[in-house]
Design an enzyme around this catalytic site. Structure first.
Site, PDB file in Angstrom:
ATOM      1  N   HIS A  16       1.056  -1.266   0.016  1.00  0.00           N
ATOM      2  CA  HIS A  16      -0.015  -0.008   0.003  1.00  0.00           C
ATOM      3  C   HIS A  16       0.849   1.237  -0.062  1.00  0.00           C
ATOM      4  CE1 HIS A  16       0.371   1.659   4.191  1.00  0.00           C
ATOM      5  NE2 HIS A  16       0.771   0.526   4.583  1.00  0.00           N
ATOM      6  N   CYS A  17       0.176   2.347  -0.631  1.00  0.00           N
ATOM      7  CA  CYS A  17       1.060   3.626  -0.403  1.00  0.00           C
ATOM      8  C   CYS A  17      -0.047   4.490   0.537  1.00  0.00           C
ATOM      9  CB  CYS A  17       1.256   3.996  -1.851  1.00  0.00           C
ATOM     10  SG  CYS A  17      -0.218   4.525  -2.686  1.00  0.00           S
ATOM     11  N   MET A  18       0.219   5.845   0.253  1.00  0.00           N
ATOM     12  CA  MET A  18      -0.568   6.826   1.167  1.00  0.00           C
ATOM     13  C   MET A  18      -2.127   6.466   0.916  1.00  0.00           C
ATOM     14  SD  MET A  18       1.248   9.021   2.770  1.00  0.00           S
ATOM     15  CE  MET A  18       0.264  10.358   2.761  1.00  0.00           C
TER      16      MET A  18
END
Length: 533
Positions: free
Chosen positions: A29-31
């Site tokens: 996952h990212c932001m």
């Protein structure tokens, strides 16, 4: 429902709709996005995913990306990982037991297991071919390089945000003269990470380029070691931190190549002693007597150019940057700005570019509101806008981009016009001497307010940034309302999208509309977008 149960419920709703645990190859996952590597893209139920309340949209790149928003994605991802692991453990066949007398079972577990294994192998083969085709289309060398750079810096964003907010709080307390016994401690918390950011960049860079992470961190640590002040290179004394994150990046990549050379040529019996020693020694010498000076000159040039650009052409530069940022994002070229932002934060305490680029999101918000008023009969699009607008105000733009403006076509362009005017507004004040910067990267929209900093005091900085948002909203609204729709587009979409006798009972709470939402162009699942916003 407890927050933990809510997050697990979201993960449990997503898993079967992406083909189940057997179809999941990788999880990250990212932001804002849950990024899934999938064996077979055709097993994903896009329409059902859209109907999950927590899902804001989907983006397809080399991974399948489900937009959940900041905060939510960091809580849902661990639950999703646990569910995948539990599903795989449950699907693992039990060890064969000794044969027993009696009637044969109705079905043979061994043959069922073999059938399951065969289907899994077939699934993996089909998925690998599809994945290779997608990667071949998007994997240009330049974009792959930028994606690697992003993978190095994106994990640092949470610390940049936390330390940036603490720095802003500390500055406010110092200016007010409050809690003077606490402010030194806050200053240490805010500055500690930035003082050692080169080490973290080196660690991540070595990991990303296939080396031993701790060796990359060890070589990068040389840059921030106070003792380098006693060393002379290129006819001048070095200073601790000279070269910053760019020097750390170069040092760590060099260390990876030295390490790989050693792994190839050093005998195995000596590898554990010789390889790390030679890696640190060779890379360290090159860093001290070459990279620190060169990277220091490049870093200084970046800061000087940013200051010159906004001081001499602030309004024009802001107009161009604010207007072109979203197209840059669509092409994946925005990732090149990440080390530039970090370098400016390291040098000046804030990046003057991010508030200007954040105006692109303001233009999207204004454009979405205009679409809402221009399509009064299209309940599906209006529900999409109402549900996605709060996220857009907080700087999460994917639902509005992929659910509204980009599929409609012209409203995406007029939204960029709104971003251009907002960026020009902030750039103008930079040109007049009022710098507006952000102490961290990542947040945008209203979420950027706690991270603002500048050279004229917090009140002035907040007022200029807020004014830029208002200009972006207004310009995006007006450009879209008056120029975002032709007669044919209005005739096609300003009609009810609901089937006869249908109700809107399923619409509230969804983030990207319902299954009856219009598909004026490439939908979220059809649009290719490189690494995240």
């Amino acid at each position: 429902m407890a927050p933990e149960d809510k997050n697990r419920a979201t993960a449990a709703a997503i898993l079967p709709l992406v083909g189940g645990a057997a179809n999941v190859d990788s999880i990250a996952h990212c932001m804002t996005r849950l990024r899934l590597g999938l064996h077979d893209r055709s097993l994903v139920d896009d329409e059902a995913l859209k109907a999950i309340p927590a899902v804001m949209g989907m983006v397809e790149d080399d991974t399948y990306q489900i937009v959940l928003g900041p905060g939510t994605v960091a809580r849902v991802t661990p639950e999703f990982e646990r569910l995948v692991e539990e599903s795989r453990e449950a699907a693992t066949p039990a060890p064969a037991s000794a044969p027993t007398s009696g009637p044969a079972p109705a079905s043979d577990p061994a043959s069922a297991s073999a059938s399951e294994a065969a289907s899994a192998e077939e699934l993996a083969s089909q998925g690998a071919a599809m994945k290779a085709a997608r990667k071949a289309k998007n994997a240009t060398p330049f974009k792959l390089f930028l994606r690697r750079i992003a993978n190095i810096f994106v994990p640092l964003i949470p610390a940049l945000i936390g330390c940036g907010i603490i720095a802003g709080l500390n500055g406010l307390l110092v200016n007010l003269g409050w809690l003077t016994s606490v402010t030194p401690a806050l200053a240490a918390m805010a500055s500690g990470f930035m003082a050692l950011i080169a080490v973290f960049v080196g660690f991540n860079a070595a990991k990303e380029f296939g080396g031993t992470p701790i060796l990359g961190g060890a070589v990068a640590a040389i840059i921030v070691f106070p003792g380098v002040a006693n060393i002379e290179a290129f006819g001048q004394k070095l200073s601790p931190g000279q070269g910053g994150v760019l020097g750390a990046l170069g040092a760590a990549v060099l260390a990876v190549y030295v390490e790989k050379w050693c792994r190839r040529w050093v005998p195995e019996a000596l590898d554990v002693l010789v390889t790390p020693t030679l890696t640190v020694l060779v890379s360290g010498l090159v860093t001290i007597f070459g990279l620190m000076f060169v990277a220091g000159e490049v870093s200084t040039a970046i800061g000087s150019f940013a200051d010159w650009l906004l001081a001499n052409g602030g309004a024009g530069a802001g107009f161009v940057l604010g207007g072109l940022f979203l197209p840059l994002v669509m092409l994946g070229l925005h990732q090149a700005l990440i080390p530039i932002h970090t370098t400016l934060i390291e040098q000046q305490g804030y990046t003057v570019l991010l508030p200007i680029l954040a105006m692109a999101g303001a233009g999207q918000v204004g454009a979405a509101v205009a679409v809402y008023f221009r399509l009064p009969r299209n309940g599906s699009v209006r529900r999409t806008i109402k549900s996605a607008l709060p996220a857009g105000l907080l700087g999460v733009g994917e639902p509005l981009i992929y659910g509204v403006s980009l599929p409609l076509g012209r409203p995406f362009i007029t939204a960029c016009v709104g971003g251009a005017f907002g960026g020009g507004f902030i750039g103008l004040f930079n040109q007049l001497g009022d710098k507006v910067g952000s102490t961290a990267i990542g947040p945008s929209g209203w979420a950027l307010f706690p991270l603002l900093d500048g050279n004229r005091g917090l009140g002035t900085t907040v007022a200029i940034y807020g004014g830029g948002l208002l200009v972006g909203y207004l310009a995006g609204f007006l450009a879209t309302y008056f120029f975002g729709f032709g007669k044919e587009l209005l005739a096609e979409f300003n009609v009810s999208q609901e089937p006869a006798g249908a109700t809107a009972s399923g619409a509230p709470g969804t983030a990207t509309g319902t299954a009856s939402a219009p598909a004026p162009g490439p939908g979220p699942d059809q649009t290719k977008e490189p690494a995240g916003l």
